[in-house]
Write a protein that holds these residues in place. Sequence first.
Motif, PDB file in Angstrom:
ATOM      1  N   VAL A 114      -1.097  14.617  29.771  1.00  0.00           N
ATOM      2  CA  VAL A 114      -1.873  15.542  28.951  1.00  0.00           C
ATOM      3  C   VAL A 114      -2.608  14.749  27.876  1.00  0.00           C
ATOM      4  CG1 VAL A 114      -1.786  17.472  27.328  1.00  0.00           C
ATOM      5  CG2 VAL A 114      -0.333  17.484  29.360  1.00  0.00           C
ATOM      6  N   ILE A 115      -3.918  14.918  27.825  1.00  0.00           N
ATOM      7  CA  ILE A 115      -4.772  14.156  26.918  1.00  0.00           C
ATOM      8  C   ILE A 115      -5.223  15.053  25.774  1.00  0.00           C
ATOM      9  CG2 ILE A 115      -6.970  12.931  26.728  1.00  0.00           C
ATOM     10  CD1 ILE A 115      -6.575  12.171  29.716  1.00  0.00           C
ATOM     11  N   ILE A 116      -4.922  14.633  24.531  1.00  0.00           N
ATOM     12  CA  ILE A 116      -5.254  15.430  23.349  1.00  0.00           C
ATOM     13  C   ILE A 116      -6.073  14.598  22.363  1.00  0.00           C
ATOM     14  CG2 ILE A 116      -4.369  16.883  21.499  1.00  0.00           C
ATOM     15  CD1 ILE A 116      -1.751  17.144  22.978  1.00  0.00           C
ATOM     16  N   PRO A 117      -7.385  14.846  22.249  1.00  0.00           N
ATOM     17  CA  PRO A 117      -8.152  14.214  21.163  1.00  0.00           C
ATOM     18  C   PRO A 117      -7.743  14.835  19.830  1.00  0.00           C
ATOM     19  CG  PRO A 117      -9.583  15.128  22.879  1.00  0.00           C
ATOM     20  CD  PRO A 117      -8.223  15.690  23.094  1.00  0.00           C
ATOM     21  N   VAL A 118      -7.624  14.011  18.800  1.00  0.00           N
ATOM     22  CA  VAL A 118      -7.151  14.505  17.506  1.00  0.00           C
ATOM     23  C   VAL A 118      -8.152  14.116  16.419  1.00  0.00           C
ATOM     24  CG1 VAL A 118      -5.289  14.454  15.812  1.00  0.00           C
ATOM     25  CG2 VAL A 118      -4.748  14.223  18.255  1.00  0.00           C
ATOM     26  N   TYR A 119      -8.693  15.131  15.755  1.00  0.00           N
ATOM     27  CA  TYR A 119      -9.571  14.873  14.607  1.00  0.00           C
ATOM     28  C   TYR A 119      -9.404  16.024  13.612  1.00  0.00           C
ATOM     29  CZ  TYR A 119     -13.610  13.836  11.736  1.00  0.00           C
ATOM     30  OH  TYR A 119     -14.425  13.547  10.665  1.00  0.00           O
ATOM     31  N   ASN A 120      -9.009  15.689  12.388  1.00  0.00           N
ATOM     32  CA  ASN A 120      -8.796  16.696  11.341  1.00  0.00           C
ATOM     33  C   ASN A 120      -7.893  17.832  11.834  1.00  0.00           C
ATOM     34  OD1 ASN A 120     -10.267  15.351   9.444  1.00  0.00           O
ATOM     35  ND2 ASN A 120     -11.898  16.871   9.277  1.00  0.00           N
ATOM     36  N   ALA A 121      -6.779  17.463  12.431  1.00  0.00           N
ATOM     37  CA  ALA A 121      -5.917  18.467  13.064  1.00  0.00           C
ATOM     38  C   ALA A 121      -4.513  18.473  12.476  1.00  0.00           C
ATOM     39  CB  ALA A 121      -5.864  18.215  14.567  1.00  0.00           C
ATOM     40  N   GLU A 122      -4.370  18.078  11.224  1.00  0.00           N
ATOM     41  CA  GLU A 122      -3.036  17.978  10.638  1.00  0.00           C
ATOM     42  C   GLU A 122      -2.275  19.305  10.643  1.00  0.00           C
ATOM     43  OE1 GLU A 122      -3.507  16.647   6.619  1.00  0.00           O
ATOM     44  OE2 GLU A 122      -4.433  18.519   5.923  1.00  0.00           O
ATOM     45  N   LYS A 123      -3.007  20.423  10.632  1.00  0.00           N
ATOM     46  CA  LYS A 123      -2.358  21.739  10.598  1.00  0.00           C
ATOM     47  C   LYS A 123      -1.851  22.182  11.968  1.00  0.00           C
ATOM     48  CE  LYS A 123      -5.319  23.429   6.827  1.00  0.00           C
ATOM     49  NZ  LYS A 123      -6.332  24.467   6.452  1.00  0.00           N
ATOM     50  N   HIS A 124      -2.412  21.601  13.037  1.00  0.00           N
ATOM     51  CA  HIS A 124      -2.166  22.166  14.362  1.00  0.00           C
ATOM     52  C   HIS A 124      -1.563  21.206  15.383  1.00  0.00           C
ATOM     53  CE1 HIS A 124      -4.654  25.340  12.722  1.00  0.00           C
ATOM     54  NE2 HIS A 124      -5.693  24.532  12.641  1.00  0.00           N
ATOM     55  N   ILE A 125      -1.652  19.905  15.175  1.00  0.00           N
ATOM     56  CA  ILE A 125      -1.331  18.950  16.229  1.00  0.00           C
ATOM     57  C   ILE A 125       0.133  19.014  16.665  1.00  0.00           C
ATOM     58  CG2 ILE A 125      -1.004  17.079  14.554  1.00  0.00           C
ATOM     59  CD1 ILE A 125      -2.184  16.880  18.248  1.00  0.00           C
ATOM     60  N   VAL A 126       1.040  19.288  15.756  1.00  0.00           N
ATOM     61  CA  VAL A 126       2.459  19.363  16.138  1.00  0.00           C
ATOM     62  C   VAL A 126       2.683  20.497  17.132  1.00  0.00           C
ATOM     63  CG1 VAL A 126       4.804  19.794  15.316  1.00  0.00           C
ATOM     64  CG2 VAL A 126       3.283  18.309  14.005  1.00  0.00           C
ATOM     65  N   LYS A 127       2.101  21.650  16.854  1.00  0.00           N
ATOM     66  CA  LYS A 127       2.229  22.805  17.760  1.00  0.00           C
ATOM     67  C   LYS A 127       1.632  22.483  19.124  1.00  0.00           C
ATOM     68  CE  LYS A 127       1.241  27.783  17.979  1.00  0.00           C
ATOM     69  NZ  LYS A 127       2.638  28.236  17.894  1.00  0.00           N
ATOM     70  N   ALA A 128       0.460  21.831  19.138  1.00  0.00           N
ATOM     71  CA  ALA A 128      -0.188  21.485  20.401  1.00  0.00           C
ATOM     72  C   ALA A 128       0.664  20.508  21.205  1.00  0.00           C
ATOM     73  CB  ALA A 128      -1.567  20.888  20.128  1.00  0.00           C
ATOM     74  N   ALA A 129       1.096  19.436  20.574  1.00  0.00           N
ATOM     75  CA  ALA A 129       1.885  18.417  21.271  1.00  0.00           C
ATOM     76  C   ALA A 129       3.197  18.999  21.792  1.00  0.00           C
ATOM     77  CB  ALA A 129       2.153  17.240  20.341  1.00  0.00           C
ATOM     78  N   ASN A 130       3.879  19.796  20.975  1.00  0.00           N
ATOM     79  CA  ASN A 130       5.146  20.385  21.404  1.00  0.00           C
ATOM     80  C   ASN A 130       4.968  21.339  22.578  1.00  0.00           C
ATOM     81  OD1 ASN A 130       6.763  19.027  19.573  1.00  0.00           O
ATOM     82  ND2 ASN A 130       6.641  20.620  18.012  1.00  0.00           N
ATOM     83  N   SER A 131       3.842  22.050  22.607  1.00  0.00           N
ATOM     84  CA  SER A 131       3.602  22.973  23.721  1.00  0.00           C
ATOM     85  C   SER A 131       3.430  22.217  25.033  1.00  0.00           C
ATOM     86  CB  SER A 131       2.368  23.836  23.437  1.00  0.00           C
ATOM     87  OG  SER A 131       1.156  23.122  23.615  1.00  0.00           O
TER      88      SER A 131
END
Length: 327
Positions: A5-22
């Motif tokens: 699973v490929i996740i680009p990350v930019y200005n995502a401090e509020k959401h990245i944990v939820k995305a990665a955990n899902s």
Amino acid sequence: MEISVIIPVYNAEKHIVKAANSALLQPQVKEVILIEDCSPDNSFAICKKLSKQHKQVKLLQHPGGVNKGAAASRNLGIKKAQCEYIAFLDADDFYLSDRFKVDEQIFNSDESIEGVYNALGFHYYSNEAKQKYDDLDMRGLTTIDSQIDSNEVLNVLLGISSKAKGYFSCVALTIKKNIFERIEPFKESLKLFEDTDFIIRLATKCKLASGSIDKAVALRGVHDENRVTETKRNFEHNLPLYKGLYKWGLKNQMPKSALETCKYFYLSYLSFNANYLVKLYIFLYVIFKRYNLYRSLFNNIVYNCFGRNRIAYLIFGLRNNIFPLKQ
């Protein structure tokens, strides 16, 4: 089935944990690749913590730690992915449970299938963001609304099919990594709609199957900073999108009807802000070459050049005498 699973990350401090955990919760996912794109917020520190907490999480940055955009970030993830299958996730979106259950069944049932697309739903982070999407009529599921053959997918995406309508998102798509031996990854010159460009090229070259199209497998996180809500910016990015698709289609044996549609969109967006000489060229091209196909483009150009005045109506009158509507 093993998926990167490929996740680009930019200005995502509020959401990245939820995305990665899902993604980590899905049994088919063997690695989650975070490409941190030089965010000015605290995203890198959070991604670093995630990579230390979970052995499946790999953290990447572009050489020199520079910002290169979503397309380049996805491409770096594709290059580094180790699994046979690839899926994408934006850092403010998240997967639902059993995200890949239907995909796995389809891939196992037919080895010739190279990609499976599904429905994407919405999760609103604020009432203001919901209102923006409602104003743009971006509600419900993002999906192709009927089961169709693979050879019809491209026509549906371009809006020229009578068998189905709609489109799908990269977040709800699973593909085999080896397709990149035949098609180019995301076009880095596009700063918006690079996913649309990729999906249309994918549908031209690869065998795609519909998965869960009536039930969402993931949710798009909708907030005030979503790029697709910036409608003024979106308009200027449509021209390079369809210009590039048309030129690519000429070289890659895109079906004639799809190629003509790409050219129609290209000329349409070109005509809006072009000077009068370019508009005249398009006008004459439509009249003498493609009138039956591009009738509505003819109308757009006339109104762009002359507005609703006597000259415009004179041209429409001549048009109807020379090219009467078929009953």
